[in-house]
Design a protein around this motif. Structure first.
Motif, PDB file in Angstrom:
ATOM      1  N   GLN A  25     158.328 -52.465  19.299  1.00  0.00           N
ATOM      2  CA  GLN A  25     159.718 -52.713  18.885  1.00  0.00           C
ATOM      3  C   GLN A  25     159.794 -53.125  17.413  1.00  0.00           C
ATOM      4  N   ASN A  26     158.879 -54.005  16.969  1.00  0.00           N
ATOM      5  CA  ASN A  26     158.887 -54.425  15.557  1.00  0.00           C
ATOM      6  C   ASN A  26     158.805 -53.220  14.636  1.00  0.00           C
ATOM      7  N   ARG A  27     158.022 -52.229  15.018  1.00  0.00           N
ATOM      8  CA  ARG A  27     157.820 -51.071  14.135  1.00  0.00           C
ATOM      9  C   ARG A  27     158.893 -49.997  14.290  1.00  0.00           C
ATOM     10  N   THR A  28     159.393 -49.798  15.517  1.00  0.00           N
ATOM     11  CA  THR A  28     160.476 -48.797  15.641  1.00  0.00           C
ATOM     12  C   THR A  28     161.680 -49.293  14.827  1.00  0.00           C
ATOM     13  N   GLU A  29     161.859 -50.627  14.788  1.00  0.00           N
ATOM     14  CA  GLU A  29     162.957 -51.158  13.964  1.00  0.00           C
ATOM     15  C   GLU A  29     162.640 -50.998  12.485  1.00  0.00           C
ATOM     16  N   ARG A  30     161.401 -51.314  12.095  1.00  0.00           N
ATOM     17  CA  ARG A  30     161.007 -51.213  10.677  1.00  0.00           C
ATOM     18  C   ARG A  30     161.179 -49.793  10.157  1.00  0.00           C
ATOM     19  N   TYR A  31     160.784 -48.811  10.943  1.00  0.00           N
ATOM     20  CA  TYR A  31     160.822 -47.419  10.482  1.00  0.00           C
ATOM     21  C   TYR A  31     162.103 -46.695  10.926  1.00  0.00           C
ATOM     22  N   SER A  32     163.011 -47.424  11.607  1.00  0.00           N
ATOM     23  CA  SER A  32     164.215 -46.798  12.187  1.00  0.00           C
ATOM     24  C   SER A  32     163.866 -45.492  12.872  1.00  0.00           C
ATOM     25  N   SER A  33     162.833 -45.542  13.705  1.00  0.00           N
ATOM     26  CA  SER A  33     162.384 -44.323  14.366  1.00  0.00           C
ATOM     27  C   SER A  33     161.802 -44.677  15.733  1.00  0.00           C
ATOM     28  N   ASP A  34     162.110 -43.854  16.733  1.00  0.00           N
ATOM     29  CA  ASP A  34     161.554 -44.073  18.077  1.00  0.00           C
ATOM     30  C   ASP A  34     160.115 -43.586  18.182  1.00  0.00           C
ATOM     31  N   VAL A  35     159.603 -43.029  17.097  1.00  0.00           N
ATOM     32  CA  VAL A  35     158.239 -42.493  17.095  1.00  0.00           C
ATOM     33  C   VAL A  35     157.532 -43.001  15.841  1.00  0.00           C
ATOM     34  N   PHE A  36     156.335 -43.511  15.977  1.00  0.00           N
ATOM     35  CA  PHE A  36     155.523 -43.786  14.788  1.00  0.00           C
ATOM     36  C   PHE A  36     154.049 -43.663  15.142  1.00  0.00           C
ATOM     37  N   GLU A  37     153.259 -43.474  14.090  1.00  0.00           N
ATOM     38  CA  GLU A  37     151.823 -43.285  14.312  1.00  0.00           C
ATOM     39  C   GLU A  37     151.068 -44.521  13.841  1.00  0.00           C
ATOM     40  N   THR A  38     150.020 -44.892  14.588  1.00  0.00           N
ATOM     41  CA  THR A  38     149.202 -46.028  14.179  1.00  0.00           C
ATOM     42  C   THR A  38     147.767 -45.766  14.624  1.00  0.00           C
ATOM     43  N   ARG A  39     146.898 -46.769  14.502  1.00  0.00           N
ATOM     44  CA  ARG A  39     145.540 -46.616  15.041  1.00  0.00           C
ATOM     45  C   ARG A  39     145.250 -47.768  15.988  1.00  0.00           C
ATOM     46  N   LEU A  40     144.787 -47.447  17.190  1.00  0.00           N
ATOM     47  CA  LEU A  40     144.464 -48.477  18.180  1.00  0.00           C
ATOM     48  C   LEU A  40     143.104 -48.165  18.792  1.00  0.00           C
ATOM     49  N   LEU A  41     142.273 -49.195  18.966  1.00  0.00           N
ATOM     50  CA  LEU A  41     140.919 -49.035  19.510  1.00  0.00           C
ATOM     51  C   LEU A  41     140.179 -47.879  18.832  1.00  0.00           C
ATOM     52  N   GLY A  42     140.340 -47.796  17.504  1.00  0.00           N
ATOM     53  CA  GLY A  42     139.596 -46.808  16.719  1.00  0.00           C
ATOM     54  C   GLY A  42     140.130 -45.387  16.815  1.00  0.00           C
ATOM     55  N   LYS A  43     141.287 -45.203  17.440  1.00  0.00           N
ATOM     56  CA  LYS A  43     141.830 -43.844  17.615  1.00  0.00           C
ATOM     57  C   LYS A  43     143.241 -43.773  17.060  1.00  0.00           C
ATOM     58  N   LYS A  44     143.626 -42.538  16.660  1.00  0.00           N
ATOM     59  CA  LYS A  44     145.024 -42.336  16.304  1.00  0.00           C
ATOM     60  C   LYS A  44     145.881 -42.485  17.562  1.00  0.00           C
ATOM     61  N   ALA A  45     147.018 -43.155  17.421  1.00  0.00           N
ATOM     62  CA  ALA A  45     147.912 -43.294  18.570  1.00  0.00           C
ATOM     63  C   ALA A  45     149.348 -43.090  18.111  1.00  0.00           C
ATOM     64  N   ILE A  46     150.141 -42.413  18.926  1.00  0.00           N
ATOM     65  CA  ILE A  46     151.561 -42.272  18.620  1.00  0.00           C
ATOM     66  C   ILE A  46     152.337 -43.133  19.612  1.00  0.00           C
ATOM     67  N   CYS A  47     153.123 -44.081  19.090  1.00  0.00           N
ATOM     68  CA  CYS A  47     153.918 -44.944  19.957  1.00  0.00           C
ATOM     69  C   CYS A  47     155.312 -44.359  20.084  1.00  0.00           C
ATOM     70  N   ILE A  48     155.859 -44.371  21.303  1.00  0.00           N
ATOM     71  CA  ILE A  48     157.193 -43.814  21.509  1.00  0.00           C
ATOM     72  C   ILE A  48     158.071 -44.808  22.268  1.00  0.00           C
ATOM     73  N   SER A  49     159.361 -44.842  21.896  1.00  0.00           N
ATOM     74  CA  SER A  49     160.310 -45.730  22.553  1.00  0.00           C
ATOM     75  C   SER A  49     161.657 -45.022  22.676  1.00  0.00           C
ATOM     76  N   GLY A  50     162.652 -45.718  23.233  1.00  0.00           N
ATOM     77  CA  GLY A  50     163.998 -45.152  23.350  1.00  0.00           C
ATOM     78  C   GLY A  50     164.221 -44.427  24.664  1.00  0.00           C
ATOM     79  N   LYS A  51     165.471 -44.023  24.864  1.00  0.00           N
ATOM     80  CA  LYS A  51     165.931 -43.457  26.131  1.00  0.00           C
ATOM     81  C   LYS A  51     165.160 -42.207  26.567  1.00  0.00           C
ATOM     82  N   GLU A  52     164.811 -41.360  25.606  1.00  0.00           N
ATOM     83  CA  GLU A  52     164.182 -40.079  25.959  1.00  0.00           C
ATOM     84  C   GLU A  52     162.671 -40.200  26.200  1.00  0.00           C
TER      85      GLU A  52
END
Ligand code: HEM
Length: 418
Positions: A25-52
């Motif tokens: 939530q902190n990042r979807t608000e920061r980027y005003s986007s329901d999708v963002f990319e980050t790295r977790l446990l050494g891997k690329k990860a795409i986080c998704i939020s919102g109704k869809e």
């Protein structure tokens, strides 16, 4: 084609543990986007939020589970190679087993046993100077689920077995000694349950035909083979552990009644519908499941973004339960928002989304709701108690969360005036 906003970092695993339930939530608000990319446990990860997002996450053509669940979590919370990691036909076949174990008749049988155990516990509490609700409900549910499942549990073992189940749940994001405690609790429990599976298969134990123990011990996989003793133990624990974990939601139910006392009167004078609305709102409002993970099966586009095959996708369960575009005033506790009874396939997902018989959604939602409703009945209609000064706050950072004091009650009496 749009560029997915990227959270610049080498690896965000520790940041996630520092920000807890609000990480996405902190990042979807920061980027005003329901999708963002980050790295977790050494891997690329795409986080998704919102109704869809849940509709994408639970699309079996685009998503799979294989490779999504870190081994660390399998070694504490779920067990290695359990149903949570399976896909396709093999998963559906295994899922049928769980759906059968939790059919309506069996749900009713578990509710009946749990009511008896609550009643017995109350007579013990009446003489006690103080009682910690979380610990007590843990034991009530551990005794109830074992009796229901056909697993013998001597009275002298209830305390330590219940503790092991809750430790598996409460340490899965821990590091160091706390994490080892979780692994040890799982090892001990698996050893105990392997013994129970063996005793059943050799005919020493004869559980009822519909019981979880019987169903799992004699279940045959798609290739017609019995599960290995270890795998059968892991899957039986996948029925026992989460029932014990309902104690977290029941403790939050007690907190909700404390924080919103006006509902005690309302619940006393209304029917089962109101109880159901109340527990639904507890499942939405309070933090339990934070996020879920899956892996993309192929390359595809979603909302104009490119998803590459083999990418880890993280679904923002907590954020979706508190999304102002889905819930009016999401940080207000308001059971009435559930007055319209309907199916929540993708818009209310505290225990996952989609159809449980077709995908990975929790098969235990019916049981969870029933056992929570039953607890509301005990807390508002059958018990009188005092709530002493205590630390009832809960953290949005520590995953999974729990009110610090575990909800202490004093001067407990059976409620007589109706
Ligand atoms: C799956 C939450 C109670 C058995 C799940 C999932 C969640 C969840 C989030 C994963 C959904 C996914 O991967 O898409 C909860 C919560 C509970 C609860 C918060 C309340 C304490 C139960 C109960 C049972 C149960 C009472 C059994 C009696 C399972 C099983 C799965 C599962 C076997 C794996 C399903 C699959 O992978 O197909 N649960 N659950 N859970 N839950 Fe629950």
């Amino acid at each position: 084609k749009k560029q997915i906003p990227r959270d610049k970092c080498i690896d965000n695993t520790f940041t996630l543990l520092k920000e807890g339930y609000l990480f996405i939530q902190n990042r979807t608000e920061r980027y005003s986007s329901d999708v963002f990319e980050t790295r977790l446990l050494g891997k690329k990860a795409i986080c998704i939020s919102g109704k869809e997002a849940p509709k994408l996450f639970y699309n079996p053509i685009l998503m799979k589970k294989k490779g999504a669940l870190p081994k660390r979590i399998q070694k504490t919370l779920f067990g290695v190679n359990a149903i949570q990691t399976m896909d396709g036909r093999r998963h559906l076949h295994r899922k049928k087993l769980f759906m059968t174990i939790m059919n309506q008749e069996e749900q009713d049988r578990l509710s009946k046993i749990t009511t008896e155990k609550w009643q017995e516990a109350i007579s013990r509490w009446e003489g006690a100077s103080r009682v910690v609700l979380y610990d007590e409900v843990n034991r009530i549910l551990c005794q109830s689920v074992c009796e229901w499942a056909g697993v013998p549990l001597p009275a002298s073992e209830v305390k330590c077995r219940a503790k092991d189940f809750s430790t598996m749940v409460n340490t899965f994001t821990a590091i160091g000694p706390e994490y080892w405690k979780g692994k040890k609790a799982r090892k001990r429990t698996e050893k105990w349950i392997r013994g129970i599976i063996e005793a059943t298969r050799s005919g020493k134990l004869r559980p009822g035909r519909n019981s979880a123990l019987h169903q799992i011990a004699y279940y045959k996989d798609l290739d017609g083979k019995l599960l290995s003793t270890q795998m059968a133990a892991v899957e039986l624990i996948n029925v026992l552990r989460p029932v014990v974990a309902i104690s977290t939601f029941i403790t939050f139910t007690a907190v909700a009644l404390y924080e919103h006392r006006e509902y005690i009167k309302i619940l006393r004078s209304s029917d089962e519908n109101m109880r159901e609305m109340f527990v639904q709102e507890v499942r939405r409002y309070y933090p339990f499941t934070p996020f879920l993970g899956a892996i993309t099966r192929k390359n595809f586009m979603w909302k104009g973004y490119n998803f590459k095959k083999g990418t880890l996708v993280i679904l923002d369960v907590y954020g979706i339960n508190h999304d102002a575009r889905i819930w009016e005033n999401p940080y207000k506790f308001r059971p009435e928002r559930f007055s319209e009874k309907r199916e929540h396939l993708f818009d209310f997902i505290p225990q996952g989304g989609g159809d449980p018989s077709k995908g990975h959604r929790c098969p235990g939602e019916g049981i969870t709701i029933e056992l929570m409703k039953l607890s509301v009945d005990f807390l508002v209609n059958k018990l009188e108690f005092k709530i002493p000064e205590q630390e009832l706050r809960y953290s949005l950072i520590k995953i999974p969360s729990l009110p610090k004091s575990g909800f202490i009650m004093r001067k407990i009496k059976t409620r007589t005036s109706m």
